[in-house]
Design a protein around this motif. Structure first.
Motif, PDB file in Angstrom:
ATOM      1  N   HIS A  90      43.569  47.754  46.549  1.00 54.08           N
ATOM      2  CA  HIS A  90      44.687  47.951  45.613  1.00 54.08           C
ATOM      3  C   HIS A  90      45.590  46.720  45.606  1.00 54.08           C
ATOM      4  O   HIS A  90      46.053  46.281  44.559  1.00 54.08           O
ATOM      5  CB  HIS A  90      45.538  49.173  46.013  1.00 54.08           C
ATOM      6  N   VAL A  91      45.879  46.212  46.800  1.00 57.14           N
ATOM      7  CA  VAL A  91      46.788  45.064  46.911  1.00 57.14           C
ATOM      8  C   VAL A  91      46.192  43.862  46.181  1.00 57.14           C
ATOM      9  O   VAL A  91      46.882  43.178  45.414  1.00 57.14           O
ATOM     10  CB  VAL A  91      47.072  44.736  48.397  1.00 57.14           C
ATOM     11  N   GLU A  92      44.896  43.617  46.399  1.00 54.81           N
ATOM     12  CA  GLU A  92      44.242  42.482  45.725  1.00 54.81           C
ATOM     13  C   GLU A  92      44.324  42.634  44.209  1.00 54.81           C
ATOM     14  O   GLU A  92      44.602  41.688  43.489  1.00 54.81           O
ATOM     15  CB  GLU A  92      42.762  42.405  46.141  1.00 54.81           C
ATOM     16  N   ARG A  93      44.074  43.865  43.753  1.00 49.26           N
ATOM     17  CA  ARG A  93      44.097  44.111  42.306  1.00 49.26           C
ATOM     18  C   ARG A  93      45.507  43.882  41.752  1.00 49.26           C
ATOM     19  O   ARG A  93      45.690  43.258  40.702  1.00 49.26           O
ATOM     20  CB  ARG A  93      43.638  45.546  42.043  1.00 49.26           C
ATOM     21  N   LEU A  94      46.494  44.384  42.462  1.00 48.90           N
ATOM     22  CA  LEU A  94      47.884  44.238  42.009  1.00 48.90           C
ATOM     23  C   LEU A  94      48.311  42.771  41.999  1.00 48.90           C
ATOM     24  O   LEU A  94      48.940  42.302  41.042  1.00 48.90           O
ATOM     25  CB  LEU A  94      48.809  45.052  42.923  1.00 48.90           C
ATOM     26  N   LEU A  95      47.965  42.040  43.058  1.00 50.53           N
ATOM     27  CA  LEU A  95      48.371  40.629  43.117  1.00 50.53           C
ATOM     28  C   LEU A  95      47.692  39.826  42.008  1.00 50.53           C
ATOM     29  O   LEU A  95      48.322  38.977  41.374  1.00 50.53           O
ATOM     30  CB  LEU A  95      48.044  40.039  44.496  1.00 50.53           C
ATOM     31  N   ALA A  96      46.406  40.115  41.757  1.00 47.36           N
ATOM     32  CA  ALA A  96      45.686  39.394  40.702  1.00 47.36           C
ATOM     33  C   ALA A  96      46.324  39.693  39.347  1.00 47.36           C
ATOM     34  O   ALA A  96      46.515  38.797  38.511  1.00 47.36           O
ATOM     35  CB  ALA A  96      44.212  39.799  40.705  1.00 47.36           C
ATOM     36  N   TRP A  97      46.667  40.927  39.125  1.00 49.54           N
ATOM     37  CA  TRP A  97      47.300  41.329  37.850  1.00 49.54           C
ATOM     38  C   TRP A  97      48.643  40.612  37.692  1.00 49.54           C
ATOM     39  O   TRP A  97      48.948  40.083  36.628  1.00 49.54           O
ATOM     40  CB  TRP A  97      47.485  42.844  37.837  1.00 49.54           C
ATOM     41  N   ALA A  98      49.436  40.592  38.760  1.00 54.40           N
ATOM     42  CA  ALA A  98      50.771  39.973  38.689  1.00 54.40           C
ATOM     43  C   ALA A  98      50.653  38.473  38.432  1.00 54.40           C
ATOM     44  O   ALA A  98      51.398  37.910  37.623  1.00 54.40           O
ATOM     45  CB  ALA A  98      51.538  40.233  39.980  1.00 54.40           C
ATOM     46  N   ARG A  99      49.697  37.829  39.118  1.00 51.42           N
ATOM     47  CA  ARG A  99      49.554  36.373  38.950  1.00 51.42           C
ATOM     48  C   ARG A  99      49.078  36.053  37.550  1.00 51.42           C
ATOM     49  O   ARG A  99      49.527  35.080  36.950  1.00 51.42           O
ATOM     50  CB  ARG A  99      48.606  35.813  40.006  1.00 51.42           C
ATOM     51  N   GLU A 100      48.176  36.871  37.020  1.00 47.06           N
ATOM     52  CA  GLU A 100      47.697  36.652  35.662  1.00 47.06           C
ATOM     53  C   GLU A 100      48.850  36.831  34.667  1.00 47.06           C
ATOM     54  O   GLU A 100      49.051  36.020  33.774  1.00 47.06           O
ATOM     55  CB  GLU A 100      46.563  37.622  35.341  1.00 47.06           C
TER      56      GLU A 100
END
Ligand SMILES: [Mg+2]
Length: 173
Positions: free
Chosen positions: A148-158
């Protein structure tokens, strides 16, 4: 520029339940109003990572009580802002958290919301929001995971990258 907001449910995300009592997940018990909550062993570290990219806010029936216990228990900076829920404003056709979230977060604010109890009304609400909106569902017996954390961080950075380039394109020469 506004960073995206991260709305964090507590029960089923940070405080775990519904697991096999013979094999409880890693964590420690926290007594809140006489009720024992199993706080995930990894939630604090996960929230600290997420705070690199998001502004964190509680989105839980615990409301302001989350700040009385959780920043200390999780070793995260606090108090955090929290969504307030009006018990009189819970229309039957809307998920009980949506009114409070709309009052808390401007329509133009990108947000992600982690919760163990999203339903189709939340999905429709997210799709109708003006700003990018991500729902991340958890298993209440497991809570917030590394994935979940990886997905959230990737979404935020994008999101942040896209809005920076949109600003560059829109900037007068
Ligand atoms: Mg919950």
């Amino acid at each position: 520029m506004d960073r995206p907001l991260l709305l964090i449910d507590v029960d089923g995300v940070i405080s775990l339940f519904g697991f096999d009592p013979a094999h409880p997940p890693a964590g420690r018990f926290l007594l809140v109003d006489g009720i024992a909550h199993l706080i995930s062993a990894t939630a604090g570290e996960h929230l600290r990572l997420l705070a690199d990219e998001f502004d964190l806010a509680w989105c839980t029936g615990w409301e302001e009580k989350a700040n009385d216990y959780l920043p200390l228990a999780l070793d995260i900076p606090g108090p955090l802002p929290h969504v307030t829920f009006d018990p009189c404003e819970r229309p039957a056709n809307a998920h009980w958290k949506l009114g409070g979230i709309d009052a808390h977060a401007d329509q133009a604010r990108a947000l992600a919301w982690v919760d163990d109890a999203h339903d189709e009304r939340c999905t429709a609400w997210a799709a109708a929001r003006a700003a990018p909106t991500l729902l991340v569902g958890t298993d209440p017996a497991v809570g917030l995971t590394e994935k979940h954390v990886e997905r959230l961080l990737a979404w935020a950075r994008e999101y942040v990258g896209l809005s920076l380039s949109a600003r560059r394109v829109g900037r007068p020469a």
